[in-house]
Design a protein around this motif. Structure first.
Motif, PDB file in Angstrom:
ATOM      1  N   LEU A  64      -4.935 -11.563  -0.753  1.00 38.26           N
ATOM      2  CA  LEU A  64      -5.557 -11.951   0.510  1.00 38.26           C
ATOM      3  C   LEU A  64      -6.554 -13.103   0.385  1.00 38.26           C
ATOM      4  O   LEU A  64      -6.437 -14.087   1.122  1.00 38.26           O
TER       5      LEU A  64
ATOM      6  N   SER B 124      -3.307  -7.998   6.538  1.00 40.01           N
ATOM      7  CA  SER B 124      -2.652  -8.073   5.240  1.00 40.01           C
ATOM      8  C   SER B 124      -1.922  -9.399   5.085  1.00 40.01           C
ATOM      9  O   SER B 124      -1.194  -9.823   5.989  1.00 40.01           O
ATOM     10  N   ALA B 125      -2.105 -10.015   3.932  1.00 34.39           N
ATOM     11  CA  ALA B 125      -1.399 -11.264   3.641  1.00 34.39           C
ATOM     12  C   ALA B 125       0.102 -11.025   3.524  1.00 34.39           C
ATOM     13  O   ALA B 125       0.896 -11.946   3.749  1.00 34.39           O
TER      14      ALA B 125
ATOM     15  N   ALA C   7      -9.848  -7.499  -1.452  1.00 28.93           N
ATOM     16  CA  ALA C   7      -8.474  -7.084  -1.713  1.00 28.93           C
ATOM     17  C   ALA C   7      -8.388  -6.358  -3.051  1.00 28.93           C
ATOM     18  O   ALA C   7      -9.099  -6.679  -3.991  1.00 28.93           O
TER      19      ALA C   7
ATOM     20  N   GLY D 119      -7.544  -5.844   3.625  1.00 27.83           N
ATOM     21  CA  GLY D 119      -6.167  -5.515   3.920  1.00 27.83           C
ATOM     22  C   GLY D 119      -5.871  -4.091   4.345  1.00 27.83           C
ATOM     23  O   GLY D 119      -4.747  -3.798   4.717  1.00 27.83           O
TER      24      GLY D 119
END
Length: 159
Positions: free
Chosen positions: A69, A36-37, A63, A8
């Protein structure tokens, strides 16, 4: 055979380099992504669709902090996902617990904190099920690892 490596933040590059190094030892192609989630979920989803179309077979996702993530990725694909907890706060335990506590039916294999090399090795083991040449390299790797260990430690040590 291809492995995708996700993380991320640029600050995770050094930690995640271990996964790439393990894959390189076995001549396994990989591609790394900083996504990035939380900040770019649409781009993450788009990239996951692309890698599935391109024939990637395993995903490694690193992450830290809340460490969503790997779990978000696992929720959007049936490819095996290996999570790498990245040390950020409270010695990385927050990330470890977040990744390992996935809900039933959406697993993420999880390695030790900052141990992306082992994530790479787990990807190698997964691929060795399908690819005999990788299995042979893995067997030889283990034989050589044992020989080297015995050579370096077999005669005892001076304390």
């Amino acid at each position: 055979m291809k492995v995708a490596i996700f993380f991320g933040s640029k600050s995770d590059i050094e930690v995640m380099r271990g996964a790439a190094n393990a894959l390189k030892e076995f001549n396994i192609d990989y591609k790394a992504y900083i996504l990035s989630a939380h900040r770019v979920p649409e781009k993450l989803e788009e990239t996951l669709e692309e890698i599935e179309k391109e024939g990637f077979e395993v995903i490694i996702a690193g992450a830290g902090l809340a460490a969503h993530l790997p779990g978000v990725i696992a929720s959007k694909t049936v490819l095996p996902v290996i999570g790498v907890p990245v040390k950020a706060q409270i010695e990385g335990l927050d990330a470890l617990l977040s990744i390992v506590q996935m809900p039933k039916s959406i697993p993420v294999a999880t390695v030790g904190i900052n141990n992306s090399y082992n994530a790479g090795m787990l990807a190698v083991q997964i691929l060795s099920i399908k690819y005999p040449e990788i299995k042979e390299k893995l067997i030889n790797f283990r034989i050589n690892m044992k020989k080297k260990f015995i050579e370096e430690n077999g005669e005892g040590v001076e304390l």
